[in-house]
Design a protein around this motif. Sequence first.
Motif, short mmCIF file in Angstrom:
data_model
loop_
_atom_site.label_atom_id
_atom_site.label_comp_id
_atom_site.label_asym_id
_atom_site.label_seq_id
_atom_site.Cartn_x
_atom_site.Cartn_y
_atom_site.Cartn_z
N ASP A 91 -0.73 77.64 75.42
CA ASP A 91 -0.37 77.78 76.84
C ASP A 91 0.96 78.51 77.02
O ASP A 91 1.78 78.16 77.89
N GLY A 92 1.19 79.53 76.20
CA GLY A 92 2.42 80.31 76.31
C GLY A 92 3.66 79.63 75.75
O GLY A 92 4.76 80.15 75.86
N ARG A 93 3.50 78.47 75.14
CA ARG A 93 4.63 77.75 74.53
C ARG A 93 4.58 77.96 73.01
O ARG A 93 3.55 77.72 72.38
N GLU A 94 5.70 78.37 72.47
CA GLU A 94 5.75 78.70 71.05
C GLU A 94 6.61 77.71 70.29
O GLU A 94 7.74 77.40 70.68
N GLY A 95 6.07 77.22 69.18
CA GLY A 95 6.82 76.34 68.30
C GLY A 95 6.80 76.86 66.88
O GLY A 95 5.81 77.45 66.44
N PHE A 96 7.89 76.63 66.16
CA PHE A 96 7.98 77.11 64.79
C PHE A 96 8.64 76.05 63.92
O PHE A 96 9.55 75.34 64.36
N ALA A 97 8.20 75.96 62.69
CA ALA A 97 8.81 75.04 61.73
C ALA A 97 8.71 75.65 60.34
O ALA A 97 7.78 76.41 60.04
N HIS A 98 9.67 75.30 59.49
CA HIS A 98 9.72 75.86 58.15
C HIS A 98 9.84 74.73 57.13
O HIS A 98 10.49 73.70 57.39
#
Length: 479
Positions: A91-98
Amino acid sequence: MREGRPGRPGGRRHADPPGRPPHRRGHRGVSDPDDSLLRLARGLVERADAGEQLEVTIGESRRTTVRVHGGEVESFTSATSHGAGIRVIRDGREGFAHAGSLDPEVLDDTLAEARDNAAFATPDEHVGLVEPDGVVAIEVDHWRDESLAMAEPDKIARAVDLERRVRAGDPRVRSVRTAIWSDGASRVALASTAGLALATRGTSCSLSVSAIAGEGDDTATGAGVDAARAPGDLDDDAVVADAVHRATELLGGRPVASQRLTLVVEPRLAAMLLGIVAGTLTGDAVLKGRSPFADRRGDAIASPVLRLVDDPTDLRSLGADSHDGEGLATRRNVLVDDGVLRGFLYDGTTGRRAGTASTASAVRGSRSLPSPGVQVLVVEPGARSADELLADVELGFAVRSFNGLHSGVNPVSGDFSVGAEGRMIRGGALAEPVREVTVAGSLQRMLLDLREVGADIEWLPSGAGMASLVIDDVSLGGR
């Protein structure tokens, strides 16, 4: 798609192999025969929920570094690392994790963290994964088995010999700060719900050394460096000669009177100057109003002698690559043609914001999100050699180093004032060494006052293909 390029900035020349392989749309990039990372990435992508975009990048690398000082090994490090970056868009929301591990439980937690981060992100209609656009990747094979086969004693011996030869290269060389051998091998895989899946691998090695020379109370330093894909391609002789020459050339240098003159910039410094210019031509800089060229597309922003491209498909470069950081096949992007600004560099998100497509210019590491950037900056060379350019300069300054270049340039206004060292040019010949002066002006004026580009293209360890620049009417600040 690389985790990084071999080598360090600056240094010696790379030979220019005859002929430039064309951008062949009928060939695919050379993939990694060990598909374990790609299988792992694909397995994570298959866990995408309905309505969720998911992208996974996985990398592993090994690196060895030998530092020598005083004929002895100062340090020897060898390390292997793994990493995974997971991007989730809903829904246009971006999440990132490493994660710094490929353990299944750790990857499970990383995917969950990326989803949590997306839930709290601000919606952005332009955020999304890129999809294949029909451009077929060039063939790029960066892997050399001989790089992995080199024994540790041979690496140490190479660094020890480098230091010894620099010390013996000139009686004015008083010491060597450090001589370094470095090599590495990496594998990277990317997969996404947009249908992209690729795996690449590469090896690299480098030699670098920093010398200190002196006469009386005066001292100066100089460095030499070379980078290649395999040990046999490194030019030890050139590294030694470069370090000794750069350490001794400016001994006795003094400030000169402030004046306006012609600036002659050698290829490695031209890469720095034009790299700053190219950095203002990325989608981020343009869309955020942080570029002096944001509204200048189609305008003459430079002298007609300048043709500048970002071309990761040029196989003469150590930075050549088959795919960008989002998995699109790389391509040649013309930035400036005959002095006219032709375009900007976009990744998927900035391309959508600008109402255009990605130029396959995404750069990234496994610990970061993709963003638009320069990959392989190349200037089209002129017709005359560096010696011929020099002979036409009645009064000038041949720059050998810039001090604080990046901090001394305002990328928004284009104004700059940086410290410099080099040699005066008088009557078409190199004259006295000069130190403790400043070069000032603006990027816009510098580009317009560019008189000539040399034929002496060098392929630098950074990957850039650069030639000498002759710039008229530059302000030199001295005593």
